[in-house]
Design a protein around this motif. Sequence first.
Motif, PDB file in Angstrom:
ATOM      1  N   ARG A  91       0.838  -1.200   0.000  1.00  0.00           N
ATOM      2  CA  ARG A  91       0.000   0.000   0.000  1.00  0.00           C
ATOM      3  C   ARG A  91       0.879   1.259   0.000  1.00  0.00           C
ATOM      4  N   ALA A  92       1.952   1.232   0.790  1.00  0.00           N
ATOM      5  CA  ALA A  92       2.857   2.387   0.848  1.00  0.00           C
ATOM      6  C   ALA A  92       3.568   2.605  -0.492  1.00  0.00           C
ATOM      7  N   LEU A  93       3.958   1.518  -1.150  1.00  0.00           N
ATOM      8  CA  LEU A  93       4.614   1.643  -2.462  1.00  0.00           C
ATOM      9  C   LEU A  93       3.648   2.209  -3.496  1.00  0.00           C
ATOM     10  N   LEU A  94       2.403   1.780  -3.438  1.00  0.00           N
ATOM     11  CA  LEU A  94       1.397   2.319  -4.352  1.00  0.00           C
ATOM     12  C   LEU A  94       1.142   3.793  -4.072  1.00  0.00           C
ATOM     13  N   ASP A  95       1.029   4.131  -2.791  1.00  0.00           N
ATOM     14  CA  ASP A  95       0.799   5.537  -2.426  1.00  0.00           C
ATOM     15  C   ASP A  95       1.963   6.415  -2.861  1.00  0.00           C
ATOM     16  N   GLY A  96       3.175   5.848  -2.837  1.00  0.00           N
ATOM     17  CA  GLY A  96       4.365   6.586  -3.255  1.00  0.00           C
ATOM     18  C   GLY A  96       4.601   6.546  -4.750  1.00  0.00           C
ATOM     19  N   GLU A  97       3.673   5.966  -5.489  1.00  0.00           N
ATOM     20  CA  GLU A  97       3.732   5.885  -6.951  1.00  0.00           C
ATOM     21  C   GLU A  97       4.996   5.200  -7.453  1.00  0.00           C
TER      22      GLU A  97
END
Length: 348
Positions: free
Chosen positions: A136-142
């Motif tokens: 989720r954090a990697l997705l949020d960080g694009e």
Amino acid sequence: MQDKVRWGIAGTGVIANSFASDIQFTGNAVLTAVYSRSQEKADAFAERFGGIARHSSIDAFAADPEIDAVYVASPNAVHLEHAIVFLSANKAVLVEKPLTTSFDDARSLSALAAAKGLFAMEGLWTCFLPAVAKARALLDGEALGRIRHVTAELAYEKPFDPTDRFFDARLGGGSLLDLGIYPLSLCLNLFGRPHAIDGRWQSAPTGVDLSAEMRLAYAGFNAHLSCGFDRDGDNRFVIDGDRGTLVIDAPFLKASRLFLANNGLVRKAIAPRGRGLWAKTLTRVARRVALPGLQRFDLPFPGNGLQFEIEAASAAILEGWHEHILMPTSRSIQAIEIIETIRALPPS
């Protein structure tokens, strides 16, 4: 102020044992009681987990003043019935997936919890794992750029047995409720509600879904999810973007490892369509050593992994929340609605 939620467990099966084992890894929860229709099973379970209170009467269990919340680990077909008993006794509930076996029942459960002002959540523990939090954090960080495609499979071969709960419609059987709920719920958790749904399913001799595919359309990308009792699957969750590919490693439902590929050749190899011998060899190697263009995130945990869900639910209850932001009942209702939409199609 109370600093720990006192949990009771309704059920003594495999998942109930996992819950009871993993509660030791939390800091805000304690196990105080168990319920089973069989006094013998309740007694054996209670002794296994520290001599907790044991009940063979559901009403006595629901009325136990030493219980703040109940983990409903009973068979799928009685999730609603049991949740109603516990909510009516002013207990918070965490209901093992699926929340219920039908869309209407899921709405009824959610409405009752809201009317009573009590916490209710589906026990979809995958969404609370550290590996999923990292994804989720990697997705949020694009880290992946613009999402292009999502593919996930969860399939375990099971020999057909018409008396087994997996193949009995009266017991909430079928691959979608038992397996498909995992990739579907994780997809909803990460990307929200799709704007279009399609799919297909194959019937077992008893009429339940032996296997199924779900195609969810989002703005700019599609998600292709599959499940089944007819094979042992790849069991990964793969998110492909224009800058990188993220793999929640198998079995993703209890993931402790992620891969993030930025190298074009490596990305092609680990993608769902690149599952030849070389690709499988590369994945095995990547689980052991670092490879150029491929980041590995290892996020191991003790026990079975239910502690993160238990801790999240307990924190929400202690804070007086009626739902958890990562698993609101509205999302669980959406999942059941999608499953019912697929099942309403004629089998292929």
